[in-house]
Design a protein around this motif. Structure first.
Motif, PDB file in Angstrom:
ATOM      1  N   ARG A 124     -13.447  57.524   9.014  1.00 51.33           N
ATOM      2  CA  ARG A 124     -12.661  56.295   8.819  1.00 51.33           C
ATOM      3  C   ARG A 124     -11.237  56.629   8.395  1.00 51.33           C
ATOM      4  O   ARG A 124     -10.963  57.690   7.818  1.00 51.33           O
ATOM      5  CB  ARG A 124     -13.310  55.411   7.754  1.00 51.33           C
ATOM      6  CG  ARG A 124     -14.706  54.938   8.146  1.00 51.33           C
ATOM      7  CD  ARG A 124     -15.097  53.672   7.404  1.00 51.33           C
ATOM      8  NE  ARG A 124     -16.342  53.127   7.931  1.00 51.33           N
ATOM      9  CZ  ARG A 124     -16.442  52.369   9.000  1.00 51.33           C
ATOM     10  NH1 ARG A 124     -15.354  52.057   9.677  1.00 51.33           N
ATOM     11  NH2 ARG A 124     -17.617  51.906   9.408  1.00 51.33           N
TER      12      ARG A 124
ATOM     13  N   GLU B  30     -21.207  53.549   5.147  1.00 53.23           N
ATOM     14  CA  GLU B  30     -21.214  52.141   4.768  1.00 53.23           C
ATOM     15  C   GLU B  30     -22.613  51.718   4.352  1.00 53.23           C
ATOM     16  O   GLU B  30     -22.806  50.729   3.655  1.00 53.23           O
ATOM     17  CB  GLU B  30     -20.706  51.264   5.914  1.00 53.23           C
ATOM     18  CG  GLU B  30     -19.203  51.368   6.102  1.00 53.23           C
ATOM     19  CD  GLU B  30     -18.670  50.291   7.025  1.00 53.23           C
ATOM     20  OE1 GLU B  30     -19.481  49.618   7.681  1.00 53.23           O
ATOM     21  OE2 GLU B  30     -17.438  50.129   7.067  1.00 53.23           O
TER      22      GLU B  30
ATOM     23  N   PRO C 273     -18.815  51.883  -0.754  1.00 56.79           N
ATOM     24  CA  PRO C 273     -18.777  52.907   0.296  1.00 56.79           C
ATOM     25  C   PRO C 273     -18.713  54.307  -0.323  1.00 56.79           C
ATOM     26  O   PRO C 273     -18.120  54.486  -1.386  1.00 56.79           O
ATOM     27  CB  PRO C 273     -17.508  52.578   1.070  1.00 56.79           C
ATOM     28  CG  PRO C 273     -16.624  51.916   0.052  1.00 56.79           C
ATOM     29  CD  PRO C 273     -17.551  51.133  -0.847  1.00 56.79           C
TER      30      PRO C 273
END
Length: 319
Positions: free
Chosen positions: A30, A19, A73
């Motif tokens: 994630r 991030e 990202p």
């Protein structure tokens, strides 16, 4: 009445992402939507991803990332291996169930990766058929390091009668470079730490410790002289090679630039080099040491180990 589907397709999957750019501490596993293959693309269920120094170098800060076309990202890792589980319209060279390996720039450490059938590592990603006899962990180490080693050999063109000095011989690229130079008929002297000596001998290199006094130690090992050199770590080996009388035309680097010396890059590997390397691995004529393997949940520890640059072989992430 139709039976219910007890194994519905997954709608989310794991991917290692940033991030914010930075070191291993910025990496996070994630949940992301499962990507879908579009026209001319294949989706690969990744089994293993191999780490390379370029992975953490590219994503160390925003300025460096921008040079490689990366923005947040952002994913992580480039080398992968797995099985094709979806194909897009127009794909002819691959089918569901095919084992494949290749590279997808800064997005390989994920459950799924979508790559172009006719792409490149940097643009769209690429895939190659994994030969029988090559397991997924080993296949996941080949794309970047194998091509880079082949490109370095193409610069210096070692052969019988050559004595080649290889700096960083026990690293991810070094394990390929040493063996390929030996297969070309050259004698290889490889630099490393004292603890890497046995690993270098196992690859076919004569070990010599790096650091102050390197030139004298190499002269003692090779009184007839060194004829070519690869610096796979920085510039120390390249400078030592010059002092040993190696002409600039037969010296190459991969991690730094030196005026007058031609650098090597995996993009410059000879056509078919990667397939040749995979074939050598499949038939047992080239060995890829796996120094460590980690589950994806331990990505930070894996990157910390790899970034320390003291690993004798490759680091692999299991997915």
């Amino acid at each position: 009445m139709a039976e219910p589907n007890v194994n519905p397709p997954a709608i989310t999957s794991r991917a290692v992402q940033f991030e914010s750019f930075g070191g291993p501490e910025a990496l996070t596993v994630r949940e992301v939507p499962v990507p879908q293959a579009g026209p001319g693309q294949i989706r690969v269920r990744v089994a293993a991803a191999g780490l390379n120094p370029m992975d953490w170098f590219m994503t160390s800060d925003a300025e460096t990332a921008a040079r490689f076309g990366l923005s947040l990202p952002c994913g992580f890792g480039t080398d992968y291996a797995g099985v094709v589980d979806q194909i897009g319209d127009g794909v002819r060279e691959f089918a569901v169930g095919d084992r494949v390996f290749g590279g997808a720039l800064s997005r390989a450490v994920a459950d799924y990766v979508v790559v172009d059938e006719a792409g490149t590592i940097a643009v769209g990603g690429e895939a190659h058929h994994t030969p029988d006899g090559v397991d997924d962990r080993t296949a996941a180490t080949l794309a970047i390091a194998g091509r880079t080693a082949a490109a370095a050999l193409a610069v210096i063109e070692p052969g019988p009668g050559d004595t080649v000095l290889i700096g960083g011989a026990g690293g991810g690229v070094g394990v390929f470079a040493v063996q390929l130079a030996r297969r070309a008929g050259a004698r290889v002297i490889g630099t490393g730490s004292a603890s890497s000596a046995e690993a270098l001998r196992a690859l076919g290199a004569e070990p010599v410790t790096y650091g102050d006094g390197l030139v004298d130690r190499v002269r003692a090992l090779a009184p007839a002289g060194v004829t070519a050199a690869m610096d796979l770590h920085g510039t120390d080996t390249a400078q030592a090679a010059r002092k040993l009388g190696v002409p600039d035309a037969r010296i190459t680097t991969i991690a730094a630039q030196v005026d007058g010396i031609t650098p090597a890059n995996g993009a410059g590997a000879p056509q078919g080099a990667l397939e040749e390397i995979a074939g050598l691995v499949a038939t047992g004529r080239l060995r890829v040491p796996i120094a460590a393997r980690y589950p994806v949940e331990q990505i930070r520890a894996a990157v910390e180990l790899q970034a320390a640059r003291h690993v004798h072989g490759k680091v692999v992430i299991d997915l």
